[in-house]
Write a protein that holds these residues in place. Structure first.
Motif, PDB file in Angstrom:
ATOM      1  N   ARG A   5       0.910  10.415  43.548  1.00  0.00           N
ATOM      2  CA  ARG A   5      -0.319  10.665  43.478  1.00  0.00           C
ATOM      3  C   ARG A   5      -0.792  10.659  45.007  1.00  0.00           C
ATOM      4  O   ARG A   5      -0.290   9.856  45.910  1.00  0.00           O
ATOM      5  N   ASP A   6      -1.737  11.709  45.463  1.00  0.00           N
ATOM      6  CA  ASP A   6      -2.098  11.681  46.587  1.00  0.00           C
ATOM      7  C   ASP A   6      -3.509  10.862  46.772  1.00  0.00           C
ATOM      8  O   ASP A   6      -3.816  10.158  45.872  1.00  0.00           O
ATOM      9  N   ALA A   7      -4.045  10.911  48.256  1.00  0.00           N
ATOM     10  CA  ALA A   7      -5.301   9.897  48.168  1.00  0.00           C
ATOM     11  C   ALA A   7      -6.328  10.503  47.394  1.00  0.00           C
ATOM     12  O   ALA A   7      -7.341   9.577  47.245  1.00  0.00           O
ATOM     13  N   ASP A   8      -6.522  11.712  46.803  1.00  0.00           N
ATOM     14  CA  ASP A   8      -7.507  12.192  46.000  1.00  0.00           C
ATOM     15  C   ASP A   8      -7.307  11.857  44.592  1.00  0.00           C
ATOM     16  O   ASP A   8      -8.007  12.069  43.775  1.00  0.00           O
ATOM     17  N   GLY A   9      -6.073  11.207  44.269  1.00  0.00           N
ATOM     18  CA  GLY A   9      -5.851  10.802  42.804  1.00  0.00           C
ATOM     19  C   GLY A   9      -5.113  11.793  42.041  1.00  0.00           C
ATOM     20  O   GLY A   9      -4.917  11.594  40.840  1.00  0.00           O
ATOM     21  N   ASP A  10      -4.669  13.035  42.843  1.00  0.00           N
ATOM     22  CA  ASP A  10      -4.165  14.145  42.122  1.00  0.00           C
ATOM     23  C   ASP A  10      -2.538  13.793  41.924  1.00  0.00           C
ATOM     24  O   ASP A  10      -2.069  13.224  42.808  1.00  0.00           O
ATOM     25  N   THR A  11      -2.117  14.079  40.795  1.00  0.00           N
ATOM     26  CA  THR A  11      -0.645  13.690  40.579  1.00  0.00           C
ATOM     27  C   THR A  11       0.245  14.982  40.807  1.00  0.00           C
ATOM     28  O   THR A  11      -0.007  16.240  40.289  1.00  0.00           O
ATOM     29  N   TYR A  12       1.376  14.577  41.537  1.00  0.00           N
ATOM     30  CA  TYR A  12       2.329  15.726  41.616  1.00  0.00           C
ATOM     31  C   TYR A  12       3.849  15.130  41.489  1.00  0.00           C
ATOM     32  O   TYR A  12       4.120  13.900  41.175  1.00  0.00           O
ATOM     33  N   LEU A  13       4.641  16.292  41.229  1.00  0.00           N
ATOM     34  CA  LEU A  13       6.081  15.671  41.421  1.00  0.00           C
ATOM     35  C   LEU A  13       6.644  15.960  42.989  1.00  0.00           C
ATOM     36  O   LEU A  13       6.243  16.805  43.583  1.00  0.00           O
ATOM     37  N   LEU A  14       7.359  14.657  43.215  1.00  0.00           N
ATOM     38  CA  LEU A  14       7.763  14.772  44.691  1.00  0.00           C
ATOM     39  C   LEU A  14       9.220  15.593  44.690  1.00  0.00           C
ATOM     40  O   LEU A  14       9.936  15.361  43.791  1.00  0.00           O
ATOM     41  N   VAL A  15       9.132  16.703  45.269  1.00  0.00           N
ATOM     42  CA  VAL A  15      10.518  17.413  45.286  1.00  0.00           C
ATOM     43  C   VAL A  15      11.303  17.279  46.519  1.00  0.00           C
ATOM     44  O   VAL A  15      12.412  17.058  46.102  1.00  0.00           O
ATOM     45  N   LYS A  16      10.715  16.873  47.693  1.00  0.00           N
ATOM     46  CA  LYS A  16      11.710  16.424  48.692  1.00  0.00           C
ATOM     47  C   LYS A  16      10.843  15.933  49.816  1.00  0.00           C
ATOM     48  O   LYS A  16       9.601  16.083  50.175  1.00  0.00           O
TER      49      LYS A  16
END
Length: 156
Positions: A5-16
């Motif tokens: 998650r980034d500082a804004d709370g958005d969720t992502y997949l860590l690619v690299k």
């Protein structure tokens, strides 16, 4: 792959991950971008595969879990398109024996894709809103971005 998650709370997949920034993928759009490492935190206990699936609207995920073959998907599509339908109408429409139809209807009801309704004084079935939305999206409807956002909040 990890869920972050980034500082804004958005969720992502860590690619690299590199020394200063990481490439992340938005599960909803598939778009990738770089984010500074100090703005990301790993989400423990959240499966990256579940995160990847979260980009697919919940109504479509629900439908995919409930239908096991083309016949059950076809039955759902018929109820969406022509419903509500009585049980007798379903038996005439479907190329299924009564027990197979009953089993499929039971699975679709358990998934919240169809509801039992009265059709002209007889027991019948009607599609729910998630079923109608899912069939529309699977047919290539244009509501995919709005549906994904609504469905994400439904799942929480």
């Amino acid at each position: 792959m990890q869920t972050v998650r980034d500082a804004d709370g958005d969720t992502y997949l860590l690619v690299k991950r590199s020394a200063e920034s990481s490439r992340v993928r938005d599960p909803t759009t598939g778009a990738e971008r770089y984010v500074a490492n100090d703005r990301l935190r790993v989400v423990d206990g959240e499966s990256p595969l579940a995160t990847a699936a979260s980009g697919v609207p919940a109504s479509v995920r629900r439908t995919m879990r409930a239908v096991h073959d083309d016949r059950s998907l076809g039955l759902l599509a018929v109820v969406v398109d022509e419903g509500p339908l009585s049980v007798l109408e379903l038996l005439e429409t479907a190329d299924m024996c009564e027990s197979d139809l009953h089993g499929t209807v039971t699975e679709l009801r358990a998934a919240g894709l169809i509801d039992e309704v009265d059709v002209g004084g007889r027991r019948g079935y009607a599609a729910t809103a998630p079923a109608s939305e899912a069939i529309g999206l699977l047919r290539g409807g244009s509501d995919a971005s709005g549906a994904a956002e609504r469905d994400r909040s439904e799942d929480e």
